[in-house]
Write an enzyme that holds these catalytic residues in place. Structure first.
Site, mmCIF file in Angstrom:
data_model
loop_
_atom_site.group_PDB
_atom_site.id
_atom_site.type_symbol
_atom_site.label_atom_id
_atom_site.label_comp_id
_atom_site.label_asym_id
_atom_site.label_seq_id
_atom_site.Cartn_x
_atom_site.Cartn_y
_atom_site.Cartn_z
ATOM 1 N N LEU A 55 41.273 36.533 36.140
ATOM 2 C CA LEU A 55 41.018 37.738 35.355
ATOM 3 C C LEU A 55 41.845 38.939 35.813
ATOM 4 O O LEU A 55 41.508 40.081 35.535
ATOM 5 C CB LEU A 55 39.522 38.081 35.413
ATOM 6 C CG LEU A 55 38.589 36.947 34.977
ATOM 7 C CD1 LEU A 55 37.124 37.340 35.175
ATOM 8 C CD2 LEU A 55 38.867 36.537 33.549
ATOM 9 N N CYS A 56 42.954 38.671 36.478
ATOM 10 C CA CYS A 56 43.808 39.705 37.054
ATOM 11 C C CYS A 56 44.918 40.082 36.070
ATOM 12 O O CYS A 56 45.329 39.264 35.240
ATOM 13 C CB CYS A 56 44.413 39.159 38.350
ATOM 14 S SG CYS A 56 45.540 40.291 39.192
ATOM 15 N N GLY A 57 45.418 41.287 36.185
ATOM 16 C CA GLY A 57 46.555 41.705 35.371
ATOM 17 C C GLY A 57 47.810 40.899 35.664
ATOM 18 O O GLY A 57 48.726 40.846 34.841
ATOM 19 N N THR A 59 47.739 37.623 36.172
ATOM 20 C CA THR A 59 47.463 36.233 35.796
ATOM 21 C C THR A 59 48.579 35.606 34.969
ATOM 22 O O THR A 59 48.840 34.408 35.125
ATOM 23 C CB THR A 59 46.096 36.137 35.088
ATOM 24 O OG1 THR A 59 45.091 36.602 35.998
ATOM 25 C CG2 THR A 59 45.772 34.718 34.686
#
Length: 176
Positions: A55-57, A59
């Site tokens: 759910l990371c920028g 990803t």
């Protein structure tokens, strides 16, 4: 104990100490079951270890990690994804992570279970990185390149794309 005996003991320990220069034979639990052993991966060639989060920028870098695996895997590179929730951006279960990566990125690189990468409870590999090399992931998608001997060649912060020339030049230098 005589000085001569002490020197003989020290000399006997030198080969053992020399062998301990690389990382410990770290074992990770595989997201697919079983275990992933870094020492076995290094037998093939260099290993790029990346702590990841779904759910990371950053990803979308999964696409680049897969591209590295597709391009350099046949020549010996292993790309190892280490999902972590240390920055509160990972899905809740290994099954969710595996499904997310397969569905959204068609990911086939080896992947560990959700693993701690910083602090007292960090996985032994990441404790070794911190203690021996001062390398602690500051965020998701921190990359560490190991050579065949297990030495840290380089590490890169999250914003550096896995397919950037900075990383691919280092990988290519380690491949036959």
């Amino acid at each position: 104990m005589t000085v001569r005996t002490a020197l003989a003991l020290c000399a006997a320990l030198v080969p053992t100490l020399a062998l301990a220069a690389g990382p410990p034979p770290a074992r990770f639990a595989s997201i697919d079951g079983g275990e992933i052993r870094l020492d076995q991966l290094r037998e093939r060639g260099p290993v790029l270890v990346v702590n990841t989060a779904s759910l990371c920028g950053f990803t979308p870098q999964y696409d680049d990690l897969q591209a590295l695996w597709d391009r350099y895997g046949p020549r010996g590179l292993t790309v190892l994804a280490v999902p972590s929730d240390d920055f509160k951006q990972e899905l809740g279960t290994e099954g969710e992570v595996r499904d997310f990566c397969a569905t959204n990125f068609d990911l086939t690189i080896p992947m560990t279970t959700i693993t701690r990468v910083k602090g007292e409870a960090a996985h032994p590999f990441y404790r070794w990185l911190a203690d021996e090399h001062g390398v602690v992931p500051g965020w998701n998608f921190h990359k560490v390149l190991l050579d065949r001997e297990g030495d840290v060649v380089a590490s890169w912060a999250s914003p550096v794309r896995p397919t950037s020339r900075t990383i691919t030049d280092r990988i290519e230098a380690l491949l036959p």
